[in-house]
Design a protein around this motif. Structure first.
Motif, PDB file in Angstrom:
ATOM      1  N   VAL A  73       0.552  -1.595   0.238  1.00 18.53           N
ATOM      2  CA  VAL A  73      -0.039   0.642   0.173  1.00 18.53           C
ATOM      3  C   VAL A  73       1.088   1.262   0.375  1.00 18.53           C
ATOM      4  O   VAL A  73       2.122   0.865   1.149  1.00 18.53           O
ATOM      5  N   ALA A  74       0.249   2.603  -1.323  1.00 22.27           N
ATOM      6  CA  ALA A  74       1.526   3.323  -0.876  1.00 22.27           C
ATOM      7  C   ALA A  74       1.513   4.739   0.123  1.00 22.27           C
ATOM      8  O   ALA A  74       2.416   5.190   0.530  1.00 22.27           O
ATOM      9  N   SER A  75       0.403   4.238   0.857  1.00 21.87           N
ATOM     10  CA  SER A  75      -0.209   5.334   1.598  1.00 21.87           C
ATOM     11  C   SER A  75      -1.425   5.101   2.755  1.00 21.87           C
ATOM     12  O   SER A  75      -2.169   4.076   2.236  1.00 21.87           O
ATOM     13  N   ALA A  76      -1.127   6.203   3.793  1.00 29.47           N
ATOM     14  CA  ALA A  76      -2.235   5.687   4.808  1.00 29.47           C
ATOM     15  C   ALA A  76      -3.931   5.887   4.135  1.00 29.47           C
ATOM     16  O   ALA A  76      -4.682   5.357   4.071  1.00 29.47           O
ATOM     17  N   ALA A  99       9.990  -1.122  13.304  1.00 34.00           N
ATOM     18  CA  ALA A  99       9.490   0.279  13.144  1.00 34.00           C
ATOM     19  C   ALA A  99       9.383   1.674  13.550  1.00 34.00           C
ATOM     20  O   ALA A  99      10.276   1.308  14.998  1.00 34.00           O
ATOM     21  N   PRO A 100       9.972   2.396  12.958  1.00 33.86           N
ATOM     22  CA  PRO A 100      10.429   3.938  13.655  1.00 33.86           C
ATOM     23  C   PRO A 100       9.350   4.192  15.298  1.00 33.86           C
ATOM     24  O   PRO A 100       7.886   4.294  14.201  1.00 33.86           O
ATOM     25  N   ALA A 101       8.955   4.591  15.954  1.00 36.23           N
ATOM     26  CA  ALA A 101       8.424   5.295  16.564  1.00 36.23           C
ATOM     27  C   ALA A 101       7.554   6.300  16.012  1.00 36.23           C
ATOM     28  O   ALA A 101       6.361   7.058  16.027  1.00 36.23           O
ATOM     29  N   ALA A 102       8.160   7.372  15.141  1.00 36.11           N
ATOM     30  CA  ALA A 102       7.572   8.799  14.603  1.00 36.11           C
ATOM     31  C   ALA A 102       6.739   7.970  13.523  1.00 36.11           C
ATOM     32  O   ALA A 102       6.077   8.913  13.130  1.00 36.11           O
ATOM     33  N   THR A 103       7.155   7.119  12.951  1.00 36.38           N
ATOM     34  CA  THR A 103       7.102   6.460  11.414  1.00 36.38           C
ATOM     35  C   THR A 103       5.436   6.711  12.101  1.00 36.38           C
ATOM     36  O   THR A 103       4.436   6.494  11.948  1.00 36.38           O
ATOM     37  N   ALA A 108      -0.890   7.027  12.236  1.00 35.56           N
ATOM     38  CA  ALA A 108      -2.025   7.491  13.225  1.00 35.56           C
ATOM     39  C   ALA A 108      -2.401   8.528  13.163  1.00 35.56           C
ATOM     40  O   ALA A 108      -3.709   8.537  13.250  1.00 35.56           O
ATOM     41  N   ARG A 109      -1.987   9.699  13.464  1.00 37.53           N
ATOM     42  CA  ARG A 109      -2.701  10.971  13.135  1.00 37.53           C
ATOM     43  C   ARG A 109      -2.904  10.838  11.677  1.00 37.53           C
ATOM     44  O   ARG A 109      -4.433  11.464  11.739  1.00 37.53           O
ATOM     45  N   ARG A 118     -10.942   5.509  15.998  1.00 37.33           N
ATOM     46  CA  ARG A 118     -10.233   4.964  16.686  1.00 37.33           C
ATOM     47  C   ARG A 118      -8.969   4.345  16.531  1.00 37.33           C
ATOM     48  O   ARG A 118      -9.149   3.394  15.016  1.00 37.33           O
ATOM     49  N   VAL A 119      -8.013   3.943  16.666  1.00 35.85           N
ATOM     50  CA  VAL A 119      -6.705   3.561  15.872  1.00 35.85           C
ATOM     51  C   VAL A 119      -6.134   2.226  17.138  1.00 35.85           C
ATOM     52  O   VAL A 119      -5.787   3.488  17.724  1.00 35.85           O
ATOM     53  N   LEU A 120      -5.954   1.224  16.826  1.00 31.26           N
ATOM     54  CA  LEU A 120      -5.535   0.380  17.607  1.00 31.26           C
ATOM     55  C   LEU A 120      -3.806   0.220  17.027  1.00 31.26           C
ATOM     56  O   LEU A 120      -4.414  -0.693  15.897  1.00 31.26           O
TER      57      LEU A 120
END
Length: 130
Positions: A73-76, A99-103, A108-109, A118-120
């Protein structure tokens, strides 16, 4: 008249030891109030399960790649658009541990901006086998 020598009375340490021992026994008994499990009960063993992600989750790889149902998948936004309408309110992400936490936070944002309420984040629970 002679002055009497005043003798100091010793503290009763035996009584103090008894009180501490009784408190210890009380807390040992009070902490076992929950009923134990039935001895005939056999719990489910998960050690032989496959570690696959649930089907409707977004997988975040260590290098930042995204995957949905095994496909890249290219993006969220692309992932959110591919979700069935009844599954758009709660979104699950399965991140790689490297995976980097910032990513992950940015992902999620982005999903929240797309409309997810909600994002789980799905993680593995670390249980030690004894």
């Amino acid at each position: 008249m002679r002055h009497r020598k005043q003798t100091t009375r010793r503290e009763p340490t035996i009584a103090l030891i008894n009180v501490v021992f009784l408190m210890l026994v009380f807390f040992m008994v009070a902490s076992t109030l929950a009923r134990p499990l039935d001895p005939d009960l056999k719990l489910v063993r998960t050690s032989e399960l496959d570690g696959r992600a649930p089907p409707d989750t977004l997988v975040l790889h260590a290098d930042g790649r995204l995957a949905y149902r095994g496909e890249s998948v290219a993006s969220a936004q692309e992932f959110y658009a591919a979700l069935p309408e009844d599954k758009t309110d709660v979104v699950r992400i399965v991140p790689d541990e490297a995976a980097p936490a910032a990513t992950l936070v940015n992902l999620a944002r982005e999903l929240r901006e797309q409309g997810a309420t909600r994002v789980l984040i799905v993680t593995e629970r670390g249980l030690e086998q004894r």
